[in-house]
Design an enzyme around this catalytic site. Structure first.
Site, PDB file in Angstrom:
ATOM      1  CE  LYS A  54      -6.468 -44.254  35.791  1.00 25.96           C
ATOM      2  NZ  LYS A  54      -5.531 -43.249  36.169  1.00 25.96           N
ATOM      3  CD  GLN A  98      -5.229 -39.183  37.132  1.00 25.43           C
ATOM      4  OE1 GLN A  98      -5.549 -40.698  37.310  1.00 25.43           O
ATOM      5  NE2 GLN A  98      -5.221 -39.799  35.484  1.00 25.43           N
ATOM      6  CG  ASP A 121      -0.345 -44.983  37.464  1.00 24.73           C
ATOM      7  OD1 ASP A 121      -1.265 -46.056  36.318  1.00 24.73           O
ATOM      8  OD2 ASP A 121      -0.187 -44.561  37.890  1.00 24.73           O
TER       9      ASP A 121
END
Ligand code: GUN
Length: 298
Positions: A54, A98, A121
């Site tokens: 990412k 994450q 997200d």
């Protein structure tokens, strides 16, 4: 019949080019780049690899990333404190924690500390809640589910009245994909470990989304001829014939199923690249929202 292969890498590449051009425009006009903060707790090798990928992609399109790695023993208060600080940092437009977090941490409480406008997200309870309701708009849509829908659109799938079957009910993929399909007027069945006659349910699907993490579980006789098959799975399997001793396969037996399906994504090379492309798009949008609010980093 051999299925049309849906090339996720090609679609993701188009998205990345567009994001890069838009990022350049922001830098030229406003004098600062979009910023993404990543928070990784622990040393799960897959998570470390995802975060690295990412960050690399951010760099290539001009998004600045701020990486934070905390030890697996870090306590709840410390993780939340870091996320709160990032929430107040004007250089940071998006925050990515994450997942999964180590078991001792309360994931929902951590996600709750991300300000809504930095939740790139789309996992904040309010964004998920809006996704789950009719007529409400989340600020951000989770990246993998958004990628699944985009690939179906690129392949000209018909959503209205379609029978859609989602294999897997995870918070990251299965549940939000089901919501997005319902919003597009598909009739959706979500399957899980207790579902009876899984092959029979899958065979009803005009659109089949596999997100269970079981290597090559979906076989040709599970698939309705002409169906759209999206494989979210990415599983490492032993392969003594490969140089590395392993290879990556999806949840769908691609070689078999491509002979039956109308369109299919490969794995790797299907949904995977779309997840990161979606993250870049959401981070860009978060920076645009900050500009609209008049927040300019010093
Ligand atoms: N773990 C697996 N997929 C994802 C994702 O899309 N975002 C985050 N934050 N964690 C993940």
């Amino acid at each position: 019949m051999t299925a049309k292969i849906i090339d996720g890498e090609a679609v993701a590449s188009k998205i990345r080019e567009q994001v890069k051009a838009d990022v350049e425009e922001i830098v030229k006009t406003h004098g600062f780049p979009p910023g993404l903060a990543t928070v990784l707790v622990g040393d799960n090798p897959a998570s470390r690899q995802y975060v690295r990928m990412k960050q690399n992609r951010c760099k290539k399109v001009g998004i600045v990333s701020f990486g934070h790695t905390l030890s697996a023993e870090t306590g709840q208060d410390e993780v939340e404190k870091l996320v709160r600080e990032l929430g107040e940092d004007p250089k940071v437009h998006g925050i990515l924690v994450q997942l999964p977090l180590p078991d001792h941490l309360d994931e929902e409480a951590v996600l709750n500390t991300i300000p809504l406008h930095k939740d790139i997200d789309g996992f904040h309870p309010v964004n998920i809640g809006r996704l789950a309701m009719k007529g409400r708009k989340p600020l951000f849509i989770p990246c993998t589910p958004a990628g699944v829908i985009r690939l179906l659109e690129e392949a000209d799938a018909e959503f209205d009245g379609a029978e859609a079957v989602v294999l897997g009910r995870s918070n990251i993929v299965g549940m939000p994909v089901a919501m997005l399909l319902i919003h597009r007027n598909a009739t959706v069945t979500v399957c899980h470990s207790r579902t009876k006659d899984l092959p029979g349910v899958c065979r009803r699907a005009d659109i089949l989304v596999a997100a269970v993490g079981r290597p090559q579980m979906v076989k040709a006789d599970w698939v309705k001829p002409g169906a759209y098959v999206i494989d979210v799975g990415s599983n490492r399997v032993d392969d003594p014939e490969s140089e590395r001793g392993y290879r990556w396969v999806g949840d769908v037996d691609f070689d078999e199923v491509k002979e039956v399906a109308g369109a299919i994504t490969p794995s790797p090379g299907g949904v995977g690249p779309m997840t990161i492309a979606g993250l870049l798009q959401n981070t860009l949008r978060a920076a645009e929202l900050a500009i609209e609010r008049g927040e300019v980093p010093q």
